[in-house]
Design an enzyme around this catalytic site. Sequence first.
Site, PDB file in Angstrom:
ATOM      1  N   ARG A 150     -19.917 -15.916  21.318  1.00  0.00           N
ATOM      2  CA  ARG A 150     -20.634 -17.021  21.980  1.00  0.00           C
ATOM      3  C   ARG A 150     -20.702 -16.877  23.497  1.00  0.00           C
ATOM      4  O   ARG A 150     -21.450 -17.616  24.126  1.00  0.00           O
ATOM      5  CB  ARG A 150     -20.019 -18.369  21.581  1.00  0.00           C
ATOM      6  CG  ARG A 150     -20.388 -18.748  20.163  1.00  0.00           C
ATOM      7  CD  ARG A 150     -19.913 -20.139  19.779  1.00  0.00           C
ATOM      8  NE  ARG A 150     -20.346 -20.453  18.424  1.00  0.00           N
ATOM      9  CZ  ARG A 150     -19.746 -21.344  17.635  1.00  0.00           C
ATOM     10  NH1 ARG A 150     -18.684 -22.000  18.071  1.00  0.00           N
ATOM     11  NH2 ARG A 150     -20.216 -21.580  16.424  1.00  0.00           N
ATOM     12  N   LYS A 172     -16.086 -16.221  17.385  1.00  0.00           N
ATOM     13  CA  LYS A 172     -16.684 -17.324  16.610  1.00  0.00           C
ATOM     14  C   LYS A 172     -17.826 -16.769  15.747  1.00  0.00           C
ATOM     15  O   LYS A 172     -17.934 -15.567  15.562  1.00  0.00           O
ATOM     16  CB  LYS A 172     -17.155 -18.428  17.564  1.00  0.00           C
ATOM     17  CG  LYS A 172     -16.001 -19.121  18.284  1.00  0.00           C
ATOM     18  CD  LYS A 172     -15.087 -19.828  17.301  1.00  0.00           C
ATOM     19  CE  LYS A 172     -13.865 -20.415  17.970  1.00  0.00           C
ATOM     20  NZ  LYS A 172     -12.878 -20.905  17.012  1.00  0.00           N
ATOM     21  N   ARG A 190     -15.489 -11.116  11.594  1.00  0.00           N
ATOM     22  CA  ARG A 190     -14.502 -11.985  12.257  1.00  0.00           C
ATOM     23  C   ARG A 190     -13.071 -11.579  11.886  1.00  0.00           C
ATOM     24  O   ARG A 190     -12.791 -11.280  10.726  1.00  0.00           O
ATOM     25  CB  ARG A 190     -14.793 -13.449  11.901  1.00  0.00           C
ATOM     26  CG  ARG A 190     -16.167 -13.852  12.425  1.00  0.00           C
ATOM     27  CD  ARG A 190     -16.479 -15.291  12.166  1.00  0.00           C
ATOM     28  NE  ARG A 190     -15.585 -16.179  12.888  1.00  0.00           N
ATOM     29  CZ  ARG A 190     -15.600 -17.503  12.748  1.00  0.00           C
ATOM     30  NH1 ARG A 190     -16.456 -18.065  11.917  1.00  0.00           N
ATOM     31  NH2 ARG A 190     -14.776 -18.247  13.440  1.00  0.00           N
ATOM     32  N   ASP A 232     -15.527 -25.473  20.396  1.00  0.00           N
ATOM     33  CA  ASP A 232     -16.817 -25.416  19.701  1.00  0.00           C
ATOM     34  C   ASP A 232     -17.949 -26.031  20.536  1.00  0.00           C
ATOM     35  O   ASP A 232     -19.128 -25.863  20.221  1.00  0.00           O
ATOM     36  CB  ASP A 232     -16.727 -26.143  18.351  1.00  0.00           C
ATOM     37  CG  ASP A 232     -15.844 -25.387  17.360  1.00  0.00           C
ATOM     38  OD1 ASP A 232     -15.616 -24.177  17.558  1.00  0.00           O
ATOM     39  OD2 ASP A 232     -15.383 -26.014  16.375  1.00  0.00           O
TER      40      ASP A 232
HETATM   41  C1  S3P Z   1     -11.420 -25.126  12.937  1.00  0.00           C
HETATM   42  C2  S3P Z   1     -10.719 -24.594  13.976  1.00  0.00           C
HETATM   43  C3  S3P Z   1     -11.365 -23.927  15.127  1.00  0.00           C
HETATM   44  C4  S3P Z   1     -12.848 -24.248  15.222  1.00  0.00           C
HETATM   45  C5  S3P Z   1     -13.538 -24.171  13.886  1.00  0.00           C
HETATM   46  C6  S3P Z   1     -12.894 -25.130  12.891  1.00  0.00           C
HETATM   47  C7  S3P Z   1     -10.659 -25.761  11.840  1.00  0.00           C
HETATM   48  O1  S3P Z   1     -11.226 -22.538  14.984  1.00  0.00           O
HETATM   49  O2  S3P Z   1     -13.476 -23.388  16.152  1.00  0.00           O
HETATM   50  O3  S3P Z   1     -14.906 -24.518  14.042  1.00  0.00           O
HETATM   51  O4  S3P Z   1     -11.253 -26.513  11.039  1.00  0.00           O
HETATM   52  O5  S3P Z   1      -9.450 -25.533  11.749  1.00  0.00           O
HETATM   53  P1  S3P Z   1      -9.895 -21.766  15.451  1.00  0.00           P
HETATM   54  O6  S3P Z   1      -8.785 -22.358  14.724  1.00  0.00           O
HETATM   55  O7  S3P Z   1     -10.102 -20.351  15.055  1.00  0.00           O
HETATM   56  O8  S3P Z   1      -9.817 -21.943  16.928  1.00  0.00           O
END
Ligand code: S3P
Length: 431
Positions: A348, A344, A124, A317
């Site tokens: 996905r 992700k 990632r 999500d």
């Molecule tokens: C999250 C932000 C999101 C989300 C992840 C949790 C967080 O990701 O997809 O499951 O707790 O800040 P991104 O900030 O990369 O979009």
Amino acid sequence: MTKSTKLPQKVKGLSGSIVIPGDKSISHRGVMFGSLANGTTEIKNFLTGEDCLSTIDCFRKMGVDITVTDDVVVVQGKGMDGLVEPSKILDVGNSGTTTRLMLGILAGSSFHSCIIGDDSIAKRPMNRVTAPLRMMGAEIDGRKEGGFTPLAVRGTKLQAIDYVSPVASAQVKSAVLLAGLNANGTTSVTEPAKSRDHTERMLRAFGCEVEESGLRVSIKGGQTLSATKIVVPGDISSAAFFLVAGAITPNSSITLKDVGMNPTRTGIIDILTGMGADLIVENERTVNFEPVADLTISTSDLKGIEISGEIIPRLIDEIPVIALLASQASGQTVIKDASELKVKETNRIDTVVNELSKLGVNIQSTDDGMVITGSATPLSGGQVSSYGDHRIGMMLAVASLIADGDLTLDDPDAIAVSYPTFFEHLKELSL
Ligand code: S3P
């Protein structure tokens, strides 16, 4: 590790009520901010999923005393300068939130630290966080110029920046704001669309001043955090699996209690309503600093919808389970502007399209999303995989409730990352 499991067989319906477990994003932040605060922070309804346990483990390695009981997590805060150099590598497991937010904290620390995670984390992109942190003066090394874990961070004094982020990402925004807490001057982050704002809300609950103006958030360096009591609302991203299950399973009506309704997270509610779902929102209230409600969903006649633009960060999500929802709606559902899905826990777009195609869903991938043509599509059985991605595993388990044949899920243990009691809840509600 369980290699594979038989998923539940087609059910007669779903009925009853469950209390949705704590929000993952808020649980992570509770431990992190509690560790940086002066005093003792208590966190109720903490999510004891594997991701949040990774955060606890990392902060314990930096000298924070954290106790976990059934009722409450207690964090003995060390203050902004109180974390100590970890003598062991900080293992983030599968957790992107732990990795990215912690990088923001470690960058301005007074010590050296190393971060490692699992195979998914190693793929990632971390440069979305390491790049702005380096603009602040951070010293971070890692594979491919600091773009991927393992990463090594040499803590140093940071300078504030005014950062315009190319992505709407709460993890990027939060990492920069947390680094900003330790920087000289005022740090700002501007996003292309609003991402979840739990960091802003919780920093305020810990007594910090955070300014917001449209898509720009600013924080002044040198502020301290004061310990507080937190009650974590239920995770709407976990509730989403049951919202979809209730809507697509014949003869169903279920109530999901204590669901977090932060407007930066409620895209799934807007989509269900837009598709014609029978959804009732009740008992709306504010717990600490976050809105909460009880949701009742019943079997619904659904129609396809277009999902694009600013709503995407508000449901990012939930897209795997929305794809399943769309397979049971009449007409086409088009999901656009969602290339973030590719970075992700798995890609996905690929994993959703692969697995739902196996079940007979008419679904095609596009560059930045997918197109699903539905109509109460009968789902077949077969062998499917979570690919180690909790949300793919749960989406497939929901599919099994309406599938004609038996479904076997490979790598089911991934579900414990965000919802350790998922299968128990599914069983409780099944008729
Ligand atoms: C999250 C932000 C999101 C989300 C992840 C949790 C967080 O990701 O997809 O499951 O707790 O800040 P991104 O900030 O990369 O979009």
